[in-house]
Motif scaffolding. Structure first.
Motif, PDB file in Angstrom:
ATOM      1  N   ASN A 376      -2.005   6.375  -9.462  1.00 53.73           N
ATOM      2  CA  ASN A 376      -1.708   5.536  -8.294  1.00 53.73           C
ATOM      3  C   ASN A 376      -0.301   4.959  -8.379  1.00 53.73           C
ATOM      4  O   ASN A 376       0.434   4.915  -7.386  1.00 53.73           O
ATOM      5  CB  ASN A 376      -2.728   4.405  -8.208  1.00 53.73           C
ATOM      6  CG  ASN A 376      -2.445   3.467  -7.051  1.00 53.73           C
ATOM      7  OD1 ASN A 376      -2.408   3.886  -5.904  1.00 53.73           O
ATOM      8  ND2 ASN A 376      -2.233   2.197  -7.353  1.00 53.73           N
ATOM      9  N   THR A 379       2.214   7.617  -7.425  1.00 56.82           N
ATOM     10  CA  THR A 379       2.281   7.842  -5.978  1.00 56.82           C
ATOM     11  C   THR A 379       3.042   6.713  -5.283  1.00 56.82           C
ATOM     12  O   THR A 379       3.890   6.963  -4.416  1.00 56.82           O
ATOM     13  CB  THR A 379       0.863   7.942  -5.396  1.00 56.82           C
ATOM     14  OG1 THR A 379       0.173   9.019  -6.025  1.00 56.82           O
ATOM     15  CG2 THR A 379       0.903   8.174  -3.901  1.00 56.82           C
ATOM     16  N   SER A 380       2.738   5.483  -5.674  1.00 54.48           N
ATOM     17  CA  SER A 380       3.421   4.329  -5.067  1.00 54.48           C
ATOM     18  C   SER A 380       4.912   4.364  -5.354  1.00 54.48           C
ATOM     19  O   SER A 380       5.738   4.106  -4.475  1.00 54.48           O
ATOM     20  CB  SER A 380       2.812   3.028  -5.610  1.00 54.48           C
ATOM     21  OG  SER A 380       1.453   2.922  -5.269  1.00 54.48           O
ATOM     22  N   SER A 381       5.269   4.689  -6.595  1.00 57.40           N
ATOM     23  CA  SER A 381       6.681   4.762  -6.965  1.00 57.40           C
ATOM     24  C   SER A 381       7.389   5.849  -6.172  1.00 57.40           C
ATOM     25  O   SER A 381       8.519   5.659  -5.681  1.00 57.40           O
ATOM     26  CB  SER A 381       6.811   5.028  -8.466  1.00 57.40           C
ATOM     27  OG  SER A 381       8.164   5.184  -8.831  1.00 57.40           O
ATOM     28  N   GLU A 382       6.726   6.989  -5.997  1.00 63.11           N
ATOM     29  CA  GLU A 382       7.324   8.093  -5.248  1.00 63.11           C
ATOM     30  C   GLU A 382       7.562   7.704  -3.794  1.00 63.11           C
ATOM     31  O   GLU A 382       8.641   7.967  -3.228  1.00 63.11           O
ATOM     32  CB  GLU A 382       6.404   9.306  -5.327  1.00 63.11           C
ATOM     33  CG  GLU A 382       6.913  10.517  -4.566  1.00 63.11           C
ATOM     34  CD  GLU A 382       5.940  11.677  -4.615  1.00 63.11           C
ATOM     35  OE1 GLU A 382       6.139  12.645  -3.850  1.00 63.11           O
ATOM     36  OE2 GLU A 382       4.986  11.613  -5.405  1.00 63.11           O
ATOM     37  N   ASN A 383       6.572   7.068  -3.168  1.00 66.37           N
ATOM     38  CA  ASN A 383       6.714   6.687  -1.763  1.00 66.37           C
ATOM     39  C   ASN A 383       7.780   5.613  -1.570  1.00 66.37           C
ATOM     40  O   ASN A 383       8.547   5.652  -0.597  1.00 66.37           O
ATOM     41  CB  ASN A 383       5.368   6.200  -1.216  1.00 66.37           C
ATOM     42  CG  ASN A 383       4.346   7.320  -1.107  1.00 66.37           C
ATOM     43  OD1 ASN A 383       4.709   8.481  -0.953  1.00 66.37           O
ATOM     44  ND2 ASN A 383       3.069   6.975  -1.205  1.00 66.37           N
ATOM     45  N   LEU A 384       7.819   4.653  -2.489  1.00 70.30           N
ATOM     46  CA  LEU A 384       8.839   3.613  -2.387  1.00 70.30           C
ATOM     47  C   LEU A 384      10.238   4.179  -2.616  1.00 70.30           C
ATOM     48  O   LEU A 384      11.202   3.763  -1.973  1.00 70.30           O
ATOM     49  CB  LEU A 384       8.555   2.494  -3.391  1.00 70.30           C
ATOM     50  CG  LEU A 384       7.664   1.351  -2.912  1.00 70.30           C
ATOM     51  CD1 LEU A 384       7.411   0.373  -4.050  1.00 70.30           C
ATOM     52  CD2 LEU A 384       8.285   0.624  -1.731  1.00 70.30           C
ATOM     53  N   THR A 385      10.321   5.136  -3.523  1.00 73.08           N
ATOM     54  CA  THR A 385      11.614   5.774  -3.777  1.00 73.08           C
ATOM     55  C   THR A 385      12.101   6.502  -2.535  1.00 73.08           C
ATOM     56  O   THR A 385      13.290   6.469  -2.193  1.00 73.08           O
ATOM     57  CB  THR A 385      11.500   6.759  -4.955  1.00 73.08           C
ATOM     58  OG1 THR A 385      11.090   6.051  -6.126  1.00 73.08           O
ATOM     59  CG2 THR A 385      12.829   7.439  -5.232  1.00 73.08           C
ATOM     60  N   SER A 386      11.159   7.157  -1.842  1.00 75.07           N
ATOM     61  CA  SER A 386      11.515   7.845  -0.598  1.00 75.07           C
ATOM     62  C   SER A 386      12.007   6.851   0.448  1.00 75.07           C
ATOM     63  O   SER A 386      13.014   7.094   1.139  1.00 75.07           O
ATOM     64  CB  SER A 386      10.305   8.622  -0.071  1.00 75.07           C
ATOM     65  OG  SER A 386      10.588   9.237   1.165  1.00 75.07           O
ATOM     66  N   SER A 387      11.322   5.719   0.564  1.00 76.77           N
ATOM     67  CA  SER A 387      11.739   4.693   1.532  1.00 76.77           C
ATOM     68  C   SER A 387      13.091   4.107   1.173  1.00 76.77           C
ATOM     69  O   SER A 387      13.957   3.914   2.042  1.00 76.77           O
ATOM     70  CB  SER A 387      10.688   3.577   1.581  1.00 76.77           C
ATOM     71  OG  SER A 387       9.433   4.075   1.993  1.00 76.77           O
ATOM     72  N   ARG A 390      15.921   6.471   2.067  1.00 74.00           N
ATOM     73  CA  ARG A 390      16.300   6.509   3.478  1.00 74.00           C
ATOM     74  C   ARG A 390      17.219   5.348   3.850  1.00 74.00           C
ATOM     75  O   ARG A 390      18.051   5.461   4.747  1.00 74.00           O
ATOM     76  CB  ARG A 390      15.045   6.490   4.344  1.00 74.00           C
ATOM     77  CG  ARG A 390      14.299   7.811   4.365  1.00 74.00           C
ATOM     78  CD  ARG A 390      13.245   7.841   5.455  1.00 74.00           C
ATOM     79  NE  ARG A 390      12.149   6.916   5.181  1.00 74.00           N
ATOM     80  CZ  ARG A 390      11.062   7.249   4.489  1.00 74.00           C
ATOM     81  NH1 ARG A 390      10.951   8.472   3.981  1.00 74.00           N
ATOM     82  NH2 ARG A 390      10.099   6.370   4.283  1.00 74.00           N
TER      83      ARG A 390
END
Length: 432
Positions: A376, A379-387, A390
């Motif tokens: 988990n 996944t959270s780190s990956e999504n935050l990194t994507s945000s 941007r």
């Protein structure tokens, strides 16, 4: 026509500076790969992305913490696997000793192995560590930080998994020397060299010594003073007096080369907190120490000894009279030296196995939970990194177009500046 102020040149210079500055900013973004290189580029975006960066780094560290936590739990669970194997062997020995096809000598040999196995359980509990922290002695209760923010943690406690806590430690035993008095009287009642077993007497609280053939050679009403008995069964008058009551085990009589005879017996005390092992009494400090020199219990009078049991000062055993310097106190395993005791030991060891199984199951459940936590967090780190990307990263294609535009405009402004600088030359035509 004027020559003091070249307004067209000023205008061209201003636009050229603007375009050059924009081109410089575009070049900085293209070279760094970041849309926001300083707060002036996007103040709000910088604040948001820095907050995200803190979360991302926190999540990554929390994932590392969770992995360390799994390593700790695996260390403890691996040690308990061996503890459980030892308990299975102890149970096997208890079952073996429960049948009366065994002689007293057979059971004494079985008891020796049980004693060693119980001591090994204690050693495993005392020495199993992770990063210098003891795991199985009942002292470990840790909090794993498994999130990026305050109070996002998991608390894990491991119970005492040593011999006493599991109920497989035996009584506290003290080998003490007796004083023998051979009085003139009944002939043939002197105890010769050999080992004599201690058994309960005919009345409650009385004890007898038996030779290898099972014949009674001495009797005692308190375990402290034994009066010998002649071979024909008549009462003797020789006495063997111990400093501590000898109520079980055996008494050994041995004569050395110089003709000196020693009489040794084992006194037993109820064990209420000592792990299986060997300890030495130090009279100067009135403390009981293990083989590593660690104090496990202390006493004010050499009789009542208190030690730390599950974080509480508890009386671990009480002697009959004060111990003397260098007295050795030994704690073996659960008693399997007779049919009744061995039979009861089976249930006790079953309970110990259940306790260890429960603890291992808990540790396994924590491991599985932490593995899900790591997934988990990833996944959270990956999504935050994507945000964060941007907001902070530059669009190279778009910025290249902007750079090209600004670069062309800067060159055009430079050309127009040259033209503006040529305009005052027209004044010279009027002066001809």
């Amino acid at each position: 026509m004027i020559i003091n102020h070249n307004l067209m040149a000023n205008n061209a210079i201003r636009n050229m500076n603007i375009n050059s500055g924009n081109a410089s900013k575009s070049m900085q973004k293209l070279s760094s790969g970041l849309r926001i290189n300083n707060a002036a580029d996007d103040a709000a975006g910088l604040a948001i992305s820095e907050k995200m960066r803190g979360q991302i780094r926190g999540l990554d560290q929390a994932s590392s913490n969770a992995q360390d936590g799994i390593s700790l739990l695996q260390t403890g669970e691996g040690a308990l696997n061996e503890t459980q194997s030892i308990l299975q062997r102890m149970r096997e020995l208890a079952v073996q000793s429960s049948t009366d096809t065994n002689t007293t000598t057979d059971r004494s040999q079985i008891q020796k192995e049980v004693n060693q196995l119980a001591q090994e359980i204690g050693r495993i509990g005392n020495t199993t560590e992770f990063n210098t922290q003891k795991l199985l002695d009942g002292s470990f209760s840790g909090t794993f930080q498994i999130g990026a923010n305050e109070n996002q943690n998991l608390t894990v406690a491991i119970s005492d998994m040593r011999s006493f806590a599991l109920g497989v430690a035996g009584k506290a035993e003290l080998t003490n020397t007796g004083t023998y008095a051979a009085n003139a009287g009944t002939v043939g009642d002197t105890l010769g060299d050999g080992t004599y077993s201690v058994a309960d007497g005919a009345t409650a609280g009385s004890y007898v010594l038996k030779d290898s053939s099972g014949a009674v050679v001495a009797k005692s009403t308190d375990g402290l003073t034994y009066t010998t008995q002649a071979a024909d069964g008549s009462a003797g008058d020789d006495t063997l007096v111990f400093t501590q009551a000898v109520t079980s085990g055996s008494v050994t009589v041995a004569t050395d080369a110089s003709g000196t005879t020693t009489y040794k017996g084992t006194a037993q005390f109820t064990n209420t907190g000592l792990q299986a092992g060997s300890y030495t009494y130090e009279d100067a400090t009135k403390t009981l120490k293990d083989n590593n020199g660690t104090i496990v219990a202390s006493s004010a009078d050499g009789i009542t000894f208190k030690g730390n049991v599950n974080g509480t000062s508890t009386t671990v055993f009480t002697a009959t009279v004060a111990l003397t310097d260098k007295d050795a106190v030994n704690v073996g395993g659960i008693n399997v030296s007779d049919q009744s005791s061995a039979n009861s030991a089976i249930t006790t060891i079953n309970n110990a196995l259940e306790t260890v199984s429960t603890q291992r199951a808990n540790l396994g459940a924590y491991q599985n939970r932490l593995e899900h936590t790591i997934a988990n967090l990833g996944t959270s780190s990956e999504n935050l990194t994507s945000s964060e990307s941007r907001i902070r990263d530059v669009d190279m294609a778009k910025e290249m177009s902007t750079f090209s535009k600004n670069n062309i405009l800067a060159q055009a402004a430079q050309a127009m500046l040259a033209q503006a600088n040529n305009q005052p030359q027209q004044v010279l035509q009027l002066l001809r």
